[in-house]
Design a protein around this motif. Sequence first.
Motif, PDB file in Angstrom:
ATOM      1  N   CYS A   1       0.825  -1.218   0.000  1.00  0.00           N
ATOM      2  CA  CYS A   1       0.000   0.000   0.000  1.00  0.00           C
ATOM      3  C   CYS A   1       0.858   1.267   0.000  1.00  0.00           C
ATOM      4  N   GLY A   2       2.066   1.163   0.519  1.00  0.00           N
ATOM      5  CA  GLY A   2       2.948   2.321   0.559  1.00  0.00           C
ATOM      6  C   GLY A   2       2.624   3.320   1.643  1.00  0.00           C
ATOM      7  N   VAL A   3       1.764   2.936   2.592  1.00  0.00           N
ATOM      8  CA  VAL A   3       1.395   3.819   3.707  1.00  0.00           C
ATOM      9  C   VAL A   3       1.287   2.979   4.971  1.00  0.00           C
ATOM     10  N   ARG A   4       1.386   3.665   6.121  1.00  0.00           N
ATOM     11  CA  ARG A   4       1.200   2.961   7.395  1.00  0.00           C
ATOM     12  C   ARG A   4      -0.292   2.749   7.626  1.00  0.00           C
ATOM     13  N   LEU A   5      -0.654   1.533   7.964  1.00  0.00           N
ATOM     14  CA  LEU A   5      -2.056   1.177   8.182  1.00  0.00           C
ATOM     15  C   LEU A   5      -2.416   1.085   9.656  1.00  0.00           C
ATOM     16  N   LEU A   6      -1.440   0.722  10.487  1.00  0.00           N
ATOM     17  CA  LEU A   6      -1.702   0.464  11.899  1.00  0.00           C
ATOM     18  C   LEU A   6      -0.747   1.260  12.776  1.00  0.00           C
ATOM     19  N   GLU A   7      -1.270   1.744  13.895  1.00  0.00           N
ATOM     20  CA  GLU A   7      -0.446   2.362  14.923  1.00  0.00           C
ATOM     21  C   GLU A   7      -0.376   1.390  16.086  1.00  0.00           C
ATOM     22  N   ARG A   8       0.798   0.894  16.371  1.00  0.00           N
ATOM     23  CA  ARG A   8       0.963  -0.144  17.384  1.00  0.00           C
ATOM     24  C   ARG A   8       1.220   0.495  18.735  1.00  0.00           C
ATOM     25  N   GLY A   9       0.151   0.685  19.517  1.00  0.00           N
ATOM     26  CA  GLY A   9       0.272   1.260  20.853  1.00  0.00           C
ATOM     27  C   GLY A   9       0.661   0.213  21.876  1.00  0.00           C
ATOM     28  N   SER A  10       0.818   0.658  23.122  1.00  0.00           N
ATOM     29  CA  SER A  10       1.240  -0.266  24.178  1.00  0.00           C
ATOM     30  C   SER A  10       0.144  -1.244  24.562  1.00  0.00           C
ATOM     31  N   ARG A  11      -1.116  -0.852  24.352  1.00  0.00           N
ATOM     32  CA  ARG A  11      -2.224  -1.720  24.758  1.00  0.00           C
ATOM     33  C   ARG A  11      -3.011  -2.268  23.580  1.00  0.00           C
ATOM     34  N   LYS A  12      -3.336  -1.407  22.624  1.00  0.00           N
ATOM     35  CA  LYS A  12      -4.223  -1.835  21.548  1.00  0.00           C
ATOM     36  C   LYS A  12      -3.809  -1.199  20.234  1.00  0.00           C
ATOM     37  N   ILE A  13      -3.895  -1.986  19.180  1.00  0.00           N
ATOM     38  CA  ILE A  13      -3.590  -1.471  17.850  1.00  0.00           C
ATOM     39  C   ILE A  13      -4.706  -0.559  17.375  1.00  0.00           C
ATOM     40  N   ARG A  14      -4.316   0.560  16.759  1.00  0.00           N
ATOM     41  CA  ARG A  14      -5.302   1.498  16.215  1.00  0.00           C
ATOM     42  C   ARG A  14      -5.042   1.678  14.726  1.00  0.00           C
ATOM     43  N   LEU A  15      -6.112   1.976  14.000  1.00  0.00           N
ATOM     44  CA  LEU A  15      -6.011   2.203  12.568  1.00  0.00           C
ATOM     45  C   LEU A  15      -5.605   3.637  12.270  1.00  0.00           C
ATOM     46  N   THR A  16      -4.763   3.814  11.277  1.00  0.00           N
ATOM     47  CA  THR A  16      -4.530   5.153  10.741  1.00  0.00           C
ATOM     48  C   THR A  16      -5.708   5.496   9.832  1.00  0.00           C
ATOM     49  N   GLU A  17      -5.727   6.706   9.297  1.00  0.00           N
ATOM     50  CA  GLU A  17      -6.807   7.091   8.388  1.00  0.00           C
ATOM     51  C   GLU A  17      -6.810   6.184   7.155  1.00  0.00           C
ATOM     52  N   ALA A  18      -5.621   5.909   6.615  1.00  0.00           N
ATOM     53  CA  ALA A  18      -5.525   5.003   5.469  1.00  0.00           C
ATOM     54  C   ALA A  18      -5.949   3.595   5.862  1.00  0.00           C
ATOM     55  N   GLY A  19      -5.577   3.185   7.070  1.00  0.00           N
ATOM     56  CA  GLY A  19      -5.948   1.865   7.549  1.00  0.00           C
ATOM     57  C   GLY A  19      -7.452   1.699   7.700  1.00  0.00           C
ATOM     58  N   GLN A  20      -8.106   2.756   8.178  1.00  0.00           N
ATOM     59  CA  GLN A  20      -9.561   2.711   8.325  1.00  0.00           C
ATOM     60  C   GLN A  20     -10.240   2.542   6.974  1.00  0.00           C
ATOM     61  N   SER A  21      -9.719   3.266   5.971  1.00  0.00           N
ATOM     62  CA  SER A  21     -10.282   3.159   4.630  1.00  0.00           C
ATOM     63  C   SER A  21     -10.119   1.739   4.085  1.00  0.00           C
ATOM     64  N   LEU A  22      -8.929   1.164   4.270  1.00  0.00           N
ATOM     65  CA  LEU A  22      -8.706  -0.190   3.769  1.00  0.00           C
ATOM     66  C   LEU A  22      -9.504  -1.213   4.560  1.00  0.00           C
ATOM     67  N   TYR A  23      -9.624  -1.001   5.865  1.00  0.00           N
ATOM     68  CA  TYR A  23     -10.416  -1.919   6.698  1.00  0.00           C
ATOM     69  C   TYR A  23     -11.872  -1.949   6.227  1.00  0.00           C
ATOM     70  N   ASP A  24     -12.455  -0.783   5.959  1.00  0.00           N
ATOM     71  CA  ASP A  24     -13.847  -0.719   5.480  1.00  0.00           C
ATOM     72  C   ASP A  24     -13.990  -1.477   4.160  1.00  0.00           C
ATOM     73  N   THR A  25     -13.024  -1.272   3.265  1.00  0.00           N
ATOM     74  CA  THR A  25     -13.055  -1.990   1.986  1.00  0.00           C
ATOM     75  C   THR A  25     -12.885  -3.489   2.200  1.00  0.00           C
ATOM     76  N   ALA A  26     -11.999  -3.858   3.100  1.00  0.00           N
ATOM     77  CA  ALA A  26     -11.746  -5.273   3.377  1.00  0.00           C
ATOM     78  C   ALA A  26     -12.994  -5.962   3.920  1.00  0.00           C
ATOM     79  N   LYS A  27     -13.748  -5.263   4.768  1.00  0.00           N
ATOM     80  CA  LYS A  27     -14.982  -5.839   5.306  1.00  0.00           C
ATOM     81  C   LYS A  27     -15.988  -6.089   4.192  1.00  0.00           C
ATOM     82  N   ARG A  28     -16.090  -5.159   3.243  1.00  0.00           N
ATOM     83  CA  ARG A  28     -17.012  -5.356   2.121  1.00  0.00           C
ATOM     84  C   ARG A  28     -16.569  -6.543   1.272  1.00  0.00           C
ATOM     85  N   ILE A  29     -15.248  -6.635   1.030  1.00  0.00           N
ATOM     86  CA  ILE A  29     -14.731  -7.757   0.231  1.00  0.00           C
ATOM     87  C   ILE A  29     -14.991  -9.077   0.951  1.00  0.00           C
TER      88      ILE A  29
END
Length: 284
Positions: free
Chosen positions: A43-71
């Motif tokens: 993708c050429g962009v960061r998709l996930l922010e790896r925090g100390s407790r829980k992984i969070r989506l970046t803006e690009a990651g959220q967009s891909l996650y939404d598309t992935a759910k539809r697929i």
Amino acid sequence: MNLEQLNCLIAVVEEGSISAGARRLNLTQPPVSLQLQRLEAQCGVRLLERGSRKIRLTEAGQSLYDTAKRIQSLTLAAQEDMKNFQLGKKGSLHLGMISSGTGEHFFRGVRYFIQRYPKISFQLYEGNTYQLLDALEKEAIDLAVIRTPFSHSRVDRKVLCQESFCAVGVQELFPSPLPDALSLEALQNLALLGYRRWERIIQETCRKRDFSLYFRCLADDARSCLQWAQAGLGIALVPESVVSLSHGLIAVPVEEAALASQVCLVRKKGRPLHETARLFWTNY
């Protein structure tokens, strides 16, 4: 990117960590981490922010996650269709339906369709009108049965029926003696429960006559209005087909031409329909 990578992304996001996502997929952590690294590289962009407790989506990651759910949803639907074909059926119709009810007219049409095409099965997706329009736009469903008001700019529609509104509640909240019908003016001193998107239409109609109504609760689903009415918290204003969902409540018709709700069958404008959806659209 491939389905395996997208499934890894979905599992990790929904479980909150790579280790938990791997357990959900019955995998160890290293191959899941590798799939995510490859996905980010592609993708050429960061998709996930790896925090100390829980992984969070970046803006690009959220967009891909939404598309992935539809697929993922479309993939599961395609697998289900293939199973139906193996069983000698003609595939499935992915139909969105408003959860507030559609009335007998709709089900008469469905019975007629099933008589003509008994080997077609249905996969139903419930939601309010806005949710179903969004699913239709994203092509997660083929057709939808929704209720006015809604924007017609992106859909083709067939009007299935038109119905008036009813006031529904416990008997002690209504005027005595119980009238055969109520005008909007007669509702002025009552605590009302109603659809959020109908509230503006109702209040604008009232303002033209120099009065307003009090809504104690506005909701996106008629069933919520009926639950509040069942608890004696107000009188629900709902389309007449929804009255059948109430239990032991009084229902009085509201005589007001401006309150006419249409139930419509809609399709995404310009989208070609596959054979099963086309048959339903043309033969309903």
